[in-house]
Design a protein around this motif. Structure first.
Motif, mmCIF file in Angstrom:
data_model
loop_
_atom_site.group_PDB
_atom_site.id
_atom_site.type_symbol
_atom_site.label_atom_id
_atom_site.label_comp_id
_atom_site.label_asym_id
_atom_site.label_seq_id
_atom_site.Cartn_x
_atom_site.Cartn_y
_atom_site.Cartn_z
ATOM 1 N N TYR A 82 0.844 -1.194 0.000
ATOM 2 C CA TYR A 82 0.000 0.000 0.000
ATOM 3 C C TYR A 82 0.880 1.245 0.000
ATOM 4 C CZ TYR A 82 -3.331 3.527 1.599
ATOM 5 O OH TYR A 82 -4.107 4.667 1.715
ATOM 6 N N TYR A 97 -3.175 10.755 -2.587
ATOM 7 C CA TYR A 97 -3.196 9.722 -3.627
ATOM 8 C C TYR A 97 -2.813 8.422 -2.953
ATOM 9 C CZ TYR A 97 -1.717 6.918 -7.589
ATOM 10 O OH TYR A 97 -1.571 5.903 -8.494
ATOM 11 N N ASP A 98 -3.532 7.336 -3.261
ATOM 12 C CA ASP A 98 -3.121 6.039 -2.737
ATOM 13 C C ASP A 98 -3.321 4.953 -3.782
ATOM 14 O OD1 ASP A 98 -5.918 5.871 -2.585
ATOM 15 O OD2 ASP A 98 -5.905 4.889 -0.626
ATOM 16 N N GLU A 99 -2.552 3.861 -3.627
ATOM 17 C CA GLU A 99 -2.586 2.770 -4.595
ATOM 18 C C GLU A 99 -2.036 1.500 -3.944
ATOM 19 O OE1 GLU A 99 -0.834 1.691 -9.063
ATOM 20 O OE2 GLU A 99 -0.497 3.671 -8.219
ATOM 21 N N TYR A 100 -2.624 0.362 -4.312
ATOM 22 C CA TYR A 100 -2.095 -0.947 -3.935
ATOM 23 C C TYR A 100 -1.327 -1.500 -5.130
ATOM 24 C CZ TYR A 100 -5.022 -1.123 0.248
ATOM 25 O OH TYR A 100 -5.591 -0.868 1.470
ATOM 26 N N ILE A 101 -0.121 -2.063 -4.883
ATOM 27 C CA ILE A 101 0.719 -2.558 -5.979
ATOM 28 C C ILE A 101 1.285 -3.928 -5.608
ATOM 29 C CG2 ILE A 101 2.836 -2.174 -7.321
ATOM 30 C CD1 ILE A 101 2.455 0.823 -6.895
#
Length: 153
Positions: A82, A97-101
């Motif tokens: 995360y 801004y957020d993102e799972y990778i």
């Protein structure tokens, strides 16, 4: 509110790569409508069991604004990592801004190791051997596929 902050102030073009087995480089661009004094901060969490960690080594643009981060000693786990980038400004609230990778999807593998070629003058041809590239998460060499390009000179 989840999306508090001025529209267009969140970062854009967030991207991360893992290279040299355990280094991760993340970059982004400032939001197109972010105030000039906006500063961004990156946090990441490798799994739900680990603590969230702030970047220790920011990369900066000419205006001293954080636009990237280098992480050391990164290990690739089985869960999605995360990432969260938030910002601050004296003039207004900044959207985060957020993102799972999946980290294994962003790893740039090293080249195969110890590549050797033994050729004979007769029609037997050449025997080419190598060892799999170094990686922090692949335990079985059978997981790799290789392509050999042979060029006659």
């Amino acid at each position: 509110p989840v999306f508090a902050g001025m529209n267009g102030s969140a970062i854009e073009n967030f991207s991360c790569v893992i290279y040299n087995i355990f280094l991760m480089n993340c970059t982004w661009q400032a939001g197109r409508d972010a105030p000039a004094d906006t500063q961004y901060f990156l946090y990441w969490q490798n799994s739900r069991d680990e603590e969230e960690t702030e970047c220790e080594l920011y990369m900066k643009e000419e205006n001293r604004r954080n636009t990237g981060c280098i992480f050391q000693n990164v290990s690739i786990g089985t869960e999605k990592a995360y990432f969260l980038v938030n910002g601050s400004s004296k003039d207004s609230l900044i959207q985060f801004y957020d993102e799972y990778i999946d980290l294994y999807k962003i790893e740039i593998l090293t080249a195969p190791l110890n590549v050797t070629a033994h050729c004979t003058r007769d029609s037997a041809g050449c025997i080419i051997t190598w060892h799999p590239p170094l990686t922090s998460h692949v335990e079985k060499g059978k997981c790799f596929q290789y392509e050999i390009s042979i060029q006659n000179k």
